[in-house]
Design a protein around this motif. Structure first.
Motif, PDB file in Angstrom:
ATOM      1  N   GLY A   1       0.842  -1.197   0.000  1.00 23.82           N
ATOM      2  CA  GLY A   1       0.000   0.000   0.000  1.00 23.82           C
ATOM      3  C   GLY A   1       0.870   1.237   0.000  1.00 23.82           C
ATOM      4  N   ARG A   2       0.428   2.279   0.724  1.00 24.50           N
ATOM      5  CA  ARG A   2       1.175   3.531   0.810  1.00 24.50           C
ATOM      6  C   ARG A   2       2.490   3.309   1.540  1.00 24.50           C
ATOM      7  N   ASN A   3       3.566   3.837   0.958  1.00 23.52           N
ATOM      8  CA  ASN A   3       4.907   3.830   1.556  1.00 23.52           C
ATOM      9  C   ASN A   3       5.431   2.424   1.839  1.00 23.52           C
ATOM     10  N   VAL A   4       5.003   1.448   1.029  1.00 18.37           N
ATOM     11  CA  VAL A   4       5.470   0.064   1.160  1.00 18.37           C
ATOM     12  C   VAL A   4       5.959  -0.398  -0.203  1.00 18.37           C
ATOM     13  N   GLY A   5       7.122  -1.060  -0.200  1.00 18.61           N
ATOM     14  CA  GLY A   5       7.701  -1.558  -1.441  1.00 18.61           C
ATOM     15  C   GLY A   5       7.525  -3.062  -1.581  1.00 18.61           C
ATOM     16  N   LEU A   6       7.578  -3.532  -2.845  1.00 14.66           N
ATOM     17  CA  LEU A   6       7.464  -4.959  -3.152  1.00 14.66           C
ATOM     18  C   LEU A   6       8.796  -5.417  -3.721  1.00 14.66           C
ATOM     19  N   GLY A   7       9.442  -6.359  -3.026  1.00 12.94           N
ATOM     20  CA  GLY A   7      10.719  -6.890  -3.490  1.00 12.94           C
ATOM     21  C   GLY A   7      10.535  -7.914  -4.600  1.00 12.94           C
ATOM     22  N   ARG A   8      11.648  -8.333  -5.196  1.00 13.68           N
ATOM     23  CA  ARG A   8      11.586  -9.287  -6.311  1.00 13.68           C
ATOM     24  C   ARG A   8      11.091 -10.655  -5.871  1.00 13.68           C
TER      25      ARG A   8
ATOM     26  N   THR B   1       8.689  -9.942  -1.025  1.00 15.70           N
ATOM     27  CA  THR B   1       8.793  -9.350   0.308  1.00 15.70           C
ATOM     28  C   THR B   1       8.230  -7.937   0.300  1.00 15.70           C
ATOM     29  N   LEU B   2       7.426  -7.622   1.298  1.00 16.80           N
ATOM     30  CA  LEU B   2       6.937  -6.253   1.491  1.00 16.80           C
ATOM     31  C   LEU B   2       7.802  -5.580   2.541  1.00 16.80           C
ATOM     32  N   PHE B   3       8.247  -4.356   2.265  1.00 15.49           N
ATOM     33  CA  PHE B   3       9.122  -3.642   3.195  1.00 15.49           C
ATOM     34  C   PHE B   3       8.699  -2.186   3.285  1.00 15.49           C
ATOM     35  N   ALA B   4       9.010  -1.563   4.423  1.00 15.43           N
ATOM     36  CA  ALA B   4       8.648  -0.162   4.656  1.00 15.43           C
ATOM     37  C   ALA B   4       9.631   0.750   3.935  1.00 15.43           C
ATOM     38  N   ILE B   5       9.122   1.752   3.245  1.00 10.93           N
ATOM     39  CA  ILE B   5       9.983   2.710   2.545  1.00 10.93           C
ATOM     40  C   ILE B   5      10.374   3.854   3.477  1.00 10.93           C
ATOM     41  N   ILE B   6       9.446   4.267   4.334  1.00 14.52           N
ATOM     42  CA  ILE B   6       9.716   5.355   5.282  1.00 14.52           C
ATOM     43  C   ILE B   6       9.395   4.869   6.696  1.00 14.52           C
ATOM     44  N   PRO B   7       9.933   5.527   7.732  1.00 14.68           N
ATOM     45  CA  PRO B   7       9.559   5.149   9.100  1.00 14.68           C
ATOM     46  C   PRO B   7       8.138   5.603   9.415  1.00 14.68           C
TER      47      PRO B   7
END
Length: 143
Positions: free
Chosen positions: A74-81, A84-90
């Protein structure tokens, strides 16, 4: 002499008959139950949610590990190859169930949701709400 040979052969036949009756055949191999998961090379992958709803995260924190596209960014979350979902900002994690608005050009989306193209469906989205909210608001309409 012929009678003595005949009596000896009768005794042998009689003894072998007893031997055949009293013999019991056993299995050539012992039976045992099968065992599972004996190979130590296969370690569990520990996939799934890593951070629960409402927790504070820093930038780069892994939120979810997944094999298929079960949870969406969703917002401010990235999708890895590797999904994996990871946070872009704190910020603070917020999990929502929303109508899926996916990027159909992404290969993961095509593989996991290709059969749903053109159909409305809902999925879980991971969002990260920033700690400090920006103050750049514009007045659109006065109520």
């Amino acid at each position: 002499m012929f009678n003595s040979v005949l009596s000896v052969s009768c005794n042998i036949l009689h003894n072998t008959k007893n031997v055949l009756v009293n013999s019991v055949r056993f299995a050539s191999k012992k039976q045992s139950g099968s065992t599972r998961n004996t190979n130590p090379k296969h370690k569990p992958k520990h996939r799934g949610w890593k951070v629960q709803d409402g927790h504070q995260v820093s930038a780069g924190t892994i939120l979810v590990t997944q094999r298929n596209l079960r949870f969406h960014p969703g917002r401010n979350v990235g999708l890895g190859r590797n999904g994996t979902l990871f946070a872009i900002i704190p910020g603070k994690v917020m999990v929502t169930c929303e109508k899926a608005d996916v990027d159909w050009s992404h290969t993961w989306v095509q593989r996991c949701h290709g059969h749903r193209k053109g159909v409305e469906f809902y999925k879980k989205y991971f969002n990260v709400i920033p700690e400090k909210q920006h103050q750049n608001f514009k007045l659109i309409d006065l109520v």
